[in-house]
Design a protein around this motif. Sequence first.
Motif, mmCIF file in Angstrom:
data_model
loop_
_atom_site.group_PDB
_atom_site.id
_atom_site.type_symbol
_atom_site.label_atom_id
_atom_site.label_comp_id
_atom_site.label_asym_id
_atom_site.label_seq_id
_atom_site.Cartn_x
_atom_site.Cartn_y
_atom_site.Cartn_z
ATOM 1 N N LEU A 261 31.272 31.111 32.492
ATOM 2 C CA LEU A 261 31.658 31.322 33.885
ATOM 3 C C LEU A 261 32.655 32.458 34.016
ATOM 4 O O LEU A 261 32.627 33.219 34.982
ATOM 5 N N GLY A 262 33.532 32.579 32.989
ATOM 6 C CA GLY A 262 34.500 33.671 33.025
ATOM 7 C C GLY A 262 33.797 35.015 32.998
ATOM 8 O O GLY A 262 34.099 35.917 33.785
ATOM 9 N N ARG A 263 32.819 35.146 32.121
ATOM 10 C CA ARG A 263 32.096 36.407 32.001
ATOM 11 C C ARG A 263 31.392 36.764 33.301
ATOM 12 O O ARG A 263 31.225 37.929 33.640
ATOM 13 N N PHE A 264 30.997 35.738 33.986
ATOM 14 C CA PHE A 264 30.177 35.931 35.166
ATOM 15 C C PHE A 264 31.051 36.092 36.419
ATOM 16 O O PHE A 264 30.856 36.993 37.228
ATOM 17 N N LEU A 265 32.086 35.240 36.514
ATOM 18 C CA LEU A 265 32.871 35.235 37.747
ATOM 19 C C LEU A 265 33.991 36.270 37.782
ATOM 20 O O LEU A 265 34.245 36.870 38.821
ATOM 21 N N LEU A 266 34.666 36.454 36.646
ATOM 22 C CA LEU A 266 35.830 37.338 36.678
ATOM 23 C C LEU A 266 35.497 38.737 37.198
ATOM 24 O O LEU A 266 36.176 39.228 38.099
ATOM 25 N N PRO A 267 34.452 39.381 36.653
ATOM 26 C CA PRO A 267 34.144 40.712 37.182
ATOM 27 C C PRO A 267 33.809 40.666 38.674
ATOM 28 O O PRO A 267 34.219 41.545 39.432
ATOM 29 N N SER A 268 33.098 39.627 39.108
ATOM 30 C CA SER A 268 32.754 39.566 40.532
ATOM 31 C C SER A 268 34.008 39.399 41.382
ATOM 32 O O SER A 268 34.160 40.028 42.410
ATOM 33 N N LEU A 269 34.920 38.537 40.903
ATOM 34 C CA LEU A 269 36.136 38.319 41.680
ATOM 35 C C LEU A 269 36.957 39.594 41.752
ATOM 36 O O LEU A 269 37.432 39.990 42.812
ATOM 37 N N LEU A 270 37.113 40.236 40.602
ATOM 38 C CA LEU A 270 37.887 41.472 40.598
ATOM 39 C C LEU A 270 37.202 42.542 41.436
ATOM 40 O O LEU A 270 37.855 43.416 41.991
ATOM 41 N N GLY A 271 35.867 42.449 41.506
ATOM 42 C CA GLY A 271 35.118 43.411 42.296
ATOM 43 C C GLY A 271 35.542 43.428 43.751
ATOM 44 O O GLY A 271 35.338 44.406 44.457
ATOM 45 N N LEU A 272 36.149 42.339 44.200
ATOM 46 C CA LEU A 272 36.592 42.291 45.586
ATOM 47 C C LEU A 272 37.764 43.226 45.830
ATOM 48 O O LEU A 272 37.988 43.681 46.935
ATOM 49 N N ILE A 273 38.545 43.481 44.769
ATOM 50 C CA ILE A 273 39.723 44.321 44.976
ATOM 51 C C ILE A 273 39.655 45.665 44.252
ATOM 52 O O ILE A 273 40.434 46.552 44.539
ATOM 53 N N LEU A 274 38.749 45.777 43.269
ATOM 54 C CA LEU A 274 38.710 47.010 42.477
ATOM 55 C C LEU A 274 37.339 47.643 42.598
ATOM 56 O O LEU A 274 36.375 46.975 42.954
ATOM 57 N N ALA B 83 33.744 48.863 41.377
ATOM 58 C CA ALA B 83 32.816 48.074 40.558
ATOM 59 C C ALA B 83 32.970 48.333 39.072
ATOM 60 O O ALA B 83 33.073 47.406 38.266
ATOM 61 N N SER B 84 33.041 49.614 38.699
ATOM 62 C CA SER B 84 33.038 49.916 37.276
ATOM 63 C C SER B 84 34.330 49.446 36.617
ATOM 64 O O SER B 84 34.310 48.845 35.537
ATOM 65 N N THR B 85 35.466 49.674 37.272
ATOM 66 C CA THR B 85 36.740 49.191 36.732
ATOM 67 C C THR B 85 36.748 47.675 36.697
ATOM 68 O O THR B 85 37.176 47.060 35.717
ATOM 69 N N ALA B 86 36.281 47.079 37.777
ATOM 70 C CA ALA B 86 36.271 45.618 37.832
ATOM 71 C C ALA B 86 35.460 45.056 36.689
ATOM 72 O O ALA B 86 35.873 44.087 36.034
ATOM 73 N N GLY B 87 34.326 45.688 36.408
ATOM 74 C CA GLY B 87 33.490 45.218 35.312
ATOM 75 C C GLY B 87 34.249 45.258 34.001
ATOM 76 O O GLY B 87 34.264 44.297 33.241
ATOM 77 N N ALA B 88 34.921 46.368 33.762
ATOM 78 C CA ALA B 88 35.600 46.530 32.489
ATOM 79 C C ALA B 88 36.808 45.596 32.379
ATOM 80 O O ALA B 88 36.985 44.907 31.378
ATOM 81 N N VAL B 89 37.635 45.587 33.428
ATOM 82 C CA VAL B 89 38.822 44.729 33.379
ATOM 83 C C VAL B 89 38.408 43.264 33.309
ATOM 84 O O VAL B 89 38.947 42.485 32.518
ATOM 85 N N GLY B 90 37.412 42.920 34.129
ATOM 86 C CA GLY B 90 36.939 41.543 34.122
ATOM 87 C C GLY B 90 36.433 41.148 32.748
ATOM 88 O O GLY B 90 36.730 40.060 32.239
#
Lengths: 250, 323, 227, 306, 356
Positions: free
Chosen positions: D256-269, D271-278
């Motif tokens: 779930l972390g792999r799946f949700l974290l990037p999506s959640l971060l995608g709301l504020i960052l 897409a590409s950064t969110a993917g990496a940071v997530g």
Amino acid sequence: MADRPVLEITDLVKTFGALRATDGVTLDLRPGEIHALIGPNGAGKSTLIHQICGTEKQDSGTIRFAGQDIGRLGVAERARLGLGRTFQVSSLAPEFSSLRNVMLAVQAKAGSSFRFFKPVMRDRGLIDQAMAILERVGLAGRANIPAAELSHGERRQLEIAIALALGSKAFLLDEPMAGMGPEGSKRLTGFLHILRHEAPILLVEHDMDAVFALADRISVLVYGRIIATGTVEEIRRDPAVRTAYLGDHA
Amino acid sequence: MTRENIINLVLALLLLVAPVAASQMGQPFTVTLATRIAVLALAATGLNIALGLGGLVSFGHAVFFGIGGYAAGILASHVFSGEPMMFGFEGSNQMPVIWIFAVIACGLAGLVIGAISLRTSGVYFIMITLAFAQMIYYFAISWPAYGGEDGLSILVRNQFPGINTMLPLSFFLLCYGVLIACIGLFALLRSSRFGAALQAARQNEVRVASVGISPYGIRLAAFVISAMMTGLAGALYADLNKFVSPSMLSWHMSGELIVLIILGGTGRLFGPVAGAMLYVIFEFALGGITERWQLFLGLILLGVVLFARGGLIGLLAGKARHG
Amino acid sequence: MLLEVQDITTFYGSSQALYGVDLTVAEGEVVALMGRNGMGKSTTIKSICNLMPPKSGRISFSGHSTEKLPPHRVARLGVGLVPEGRRCFANLTVHENLVAAARPGAWTLKRVNDLFPRLDERHAQMAKSLSGGEQQMLAIGRALMTNPRLLILDEATEGLAPVIRQDIWRAIRSLKQDGLSILVVDKTLSELLPVADRCVILENARSVWNGQPDALTSDLQDRYLGI
Amino acid sequence: MILSLALEQLLNGLQLGVMLFLMAAGLTLIFGVMGLINLAHGSLYMVGAFACAVVAAATGSFWIGLAASLVCAAAAGAIVEFLVIRRLYDRDHLDQVLATFALILIFSEGARWVFGSFPLYLDIPPLLSGAVPLPGIEAYPLYRLAIIGVGALVAFGLYLLISKTRLGMRIRAGESDREMIAALGVDIRTLYTVVFALGSALAGLAGALVGALQSVQVGMGEPVLILAFVVIVIGGIGSIKGALVGALIVGLTDTLGRFLLPSLLGLILPASTAGAVGASLAAMLIYIVMALVLAFRPRGLFPANA
Amino acid sequence: EPIKIGLITTLSGGGAGLGVDTRDGFMLAIKQSGNKDITVITEDDAQKPELAVQIADKMIQSDQVDILTGIVWSNLLMAVAPSANAQGKFYVSTNAAPAALAGAKCNPLYFNAAYQNDNLHEAMGEYANKDYKKIFIMAPNYPAGKDSLTGFKRYYKGELAAEVYTKVGQADYAAEIAQIRASGADAVFAFLPGGMGISFMKQYAQSGVKTPIMGPGFSFSQDVLPAIGDAALGVKASGQWVKDLDNEANKKFVPAFQKEYGRLPSLYAVQAYDAAQLILSAASKASVKDTKAFGEAMQAADIQSPRGKFKFNTNLHPIQDIYVTEVVKEDGLLTNKTVSKIFTDHGDAYAKDCKM
Ligand SMILES: Nc1ncnc2c1ncn2[C@@H]1O[C@H](COP(=O)(O)OP(=O)(O)OP(=O)(O)O)[C@@H](O)[C@H]1O
Ligand SMILES: Nc1ncnc2c1ncn2[C@@H]1O[C@H](COP(=O)(O)OP(=O)(O)OP(=O)(O)O)[C@@H](O)[C@H]1O
Ligand SMILES: [Mg+2]
Ligand SMILES: [Mg+2]
């Protein structure tokens, strides 16, 4: 004996699941006395000692020591306040020699464990104090033997030495005579007679000869409750105590 | 002089004389190897405080080794690139400054990691320290600012006042000096009151608590000191390789540090030195002979655990004595 | 002879703990092993069980030499040990402690529970949370469950309340009546001597005296046991 | 669509958890019950996978390979126990760590010597290949469902073995006092060899089963080893139940972390950064969870001896 | 005139397969040349940067090598190459080609005989433009992974369904596969080197998701294909060399490699083979002690590469053609087949930053 008690326990309760190991115990220890705590196996004597030293936390009730509520303090803090104890099963630093075991206690008493540089084995003051105590308990000849290589009886003696070195204001001795031969018991009995003048002793013991010879007061704990408290003679005569504990040993 | 002291002296001299002689004979690589030995021994000496004296088997000491390394790499890279770090601080390529940074950073990291990890004990402690190391490892791999997995090169070795660190022998002597100083510190710690309490806590925690010494405080202090020493080694290691990368933070590195200690003799003063000598020389010599060197290294390690209890020093000097 | 120990010496690493101990136990006999603290009683017992194999000397159990036998084989010859310090299996329940090593015979769970009702009450509790005395009972019960021919009790009444101690001595007497051979170490002579058929005294890790309890004069007691 | 994805990810988390449990089961048996830190567990896992791949390639049958993996891993375990491990029970954890670390080196290089450096081929048996539809999910790989089944079986079997049989009692007794259980007449040495072989067989089984889904190559055991340790430490060492719960927690958090974290971060960052940071956070997540669990429950969620 | 070459590569640990191919390709060229002046010292770096540094130090200081080569991984290369160059030694890369060394930090002593890391990804980006509108891209979360997706996006013009970074060394891809299924993408671009790729492909084949997959050539090169098995069939990949390329050099190289080592060569083998050829050709023209002359001789790239055309860019990275391939089965053996040429004379995006 009008002095204020050193240790006061009020309404102490401790349960393990459905078992009430300590069931409303009230007890005190006055200066200069030996207060023996006896009772059948599993009555809760060690559990009580554990709560006093802080290795177990009581469910309710208070423990006051030297005028202070210690019920929430950690083990080490209570020891620093002056609660000295021995364990029912010997608990020593096995690789250290008898001497170093006692030295550890001496340094702990001085509160100097955060000294990083001065080598302890060149610390005459520390060594002399520890040696003196080993001599008092008759272990001086075994000073350099690692604790792991001591016999059972010798370990008990070492435990007492450590409690002594802490200069405690009260001693909690959990079966100090256990495993000692007749000779050792005799010597320890004599020794406790002297020790009581340094600090009062709460003595848990199954060796009735020793208890009767030493105790000023005896409390009898059965199923977590104190069923009687009194002098040696009162307790010996108490029929309830005889059936619960003494049997024909009276 | 006890037998162990004689052995220690011999080891210390050997580590000093061999590279000096080699460099006279024009074999600079021996100096590099010796430097590597000295630095790894220093890192392991740091760990030996926690592990040997305190019985705290930290499977995450690579964290401190790596933080020390990155301190050197990052500070130097800012000098090189000319971009200020933060608060206008320019970075530094002076070893003393770097070392202070490394030691402080590791001390803080050690404080945080230790404070949490020391709530556990035994195998749990091994694993929680590993967990912290893994967290930081993955962070370093993916953190782009300083190279991530590719690592960070130090183009010119950092400087030390009065010493030309680019000369292999000078740099070796510097590392050797730091190593000997830290071993001295270890000896002092071990025989002090603090050391007594720490060692007692390893043997019997309950006993220590019931004489009124809090084992937690003692252990935390030991863990922090240990972290700082290992961190210092990390800074030197970065300068030795002129390179830092997350592999300094990996669990293999933590494992290697432990191996060095056991190989040499756990809790022994020169255990880490003996262990590092043995390990680096094996790695180098075996690696030169056969591609399968790891197999033989494994067999040798196994032999040491099974048949030479107490490691190399234990084998040569007999059982440790505790006064 | 059920057990014969001839002139054994035993070492802990390089330090010698026994310098020549002789001892026999006949079928159905109760032998008391006595001596001051640290004289080698427990070490003798460990040597008999091959937990601390002797370096020289001979031990045989009902005719079988125990030399080089691993401890479990010695136990299976019929030696039941109640060790010093109890050594109950801390992470097993009382019930599990009793049955884990049980071997078939006259002693069953029921009989042990009758002997020590307290164990029955605590049957599901972890051994490590038992009180000291309860653990002692458990250790005896556990040894009986292996249905030994020789029961070895090393300070089996240590730390027991007087009533219970009397129970245990009563139990020992009844075991003796059943014909079980027993080797017993105990500090309380007043309870030990009436039960023993023979006493062996160790002094400085050697066996120095061997005889009937009545022959143990107060002079001897003073010399060897410090009473 | 969203719901079905969420459902599928939950199932994935569960499945990963069970897979981790399979990997950890042998370890927790050896580690918890015999008190031995066996870093070479991953190597036995590799042995299982290699045995299965080689035998399956030779015979053409995955199932014979699977049997071979059990046999080979158990045999390897028994040999290792006999030669090395039995000298380590009385030692401290440190010696065990070093010795089994050495075993890793020996196993890995040995395997490379014999099988070379290239990954081996091991594929899912035809019987279990392909995907089947499930309620709410379009298609789910059959093989993964089978792994869930096997994992559950192993968990149940182990639980029975350890807590209900006399064998289990003796093993646990040996853990608390080896000398004493021997003095009572139990041949604890042989018993431990058997347990170690059993633990190894479980590792081998996991290696073969999981190997069919992953890459069978030298070094495949190491990441597994660490994950397996994380799992049993979170759950509480020595507790089969703990291992299962720990595995499920790790499986779900990781998936779930792999799946949700990037999506959640995608709301504020972006897409590409969110993917990496997530992804960075997700990689650290299970270790964070482990540190949290241990910080509050220093002996894991289900300490075996409490 | 004698030349000493230090070949540092990964011969033990998980990545040893690539190192073995590198070594074998390199040695094949040396052997074929029959040049007795060249000594090659090979050592194993176990994929550890520290060890690679130590070996490089040893080779430079004690063995006095003139040229270093062979490293497979970017992080090891970064540890070794700049410092070797700083000590005046040539480094010829057989595989790793981090962006850092292609741009501002380029060096006249640093040659790359393989490609620039981004090249194969760029090619796939370009190729994707033809057939696909919405692509799901994915790579491990480390610099090479990020470079890869950056390279892809540099040429790809369509819409991204998602950009996913996975954990380095990840073995289970169920979660990502579920995301692919849900994303509605019409193709997937995945850069997952080594074991990661094998695991992903096997699991993908089982998942019932049919979206086509593509990736850079080294994810589907000859060393991993047998392990993936039929799951790899039909995958499109990019490569600067393909086994069936129609040129003289290649027709000689492939059978020679097969004869010598009993297996098909991989991309790594070709790159190393060319690296060795470059050194050999320069050695015949200049003395290695004269770094300037030797460097210029290298840069001339006077070799017959199995890739066909080969020349150096200003940053000493290759300018070469790049192809799209497809995984097929030939005689029961999985291998790559050329589909089309996607770039002609392709250089890299960083050359402009290189001032030498
Ligand atoms: N952690 C625990 N969990 C459950 N029960 C416990 C625990 N600790 C102690 N007990 C139970 O509490 C009771 C009191 O135990 P305690 O050790 O205090 O007895 P005691 O009076 O010291 O006996 P003895 O004289 O035999 O040493 C016993 O029945 C014991 O089984
Ligand atoms: N593990 C050990 N290592 C080294 N020496 C030991 C060890 N255990 C006991 N000893 C030594 O062996 C001697 C005999 O000890 P043993 O325990 O047999 O005495 P004991 O007669 O049972 O004494 P006690 O009545 O105190 O139990 C003692 O001097 C003791 O110091
Ligand atoms: Mg008690
Ligand atoms: Mg004894």
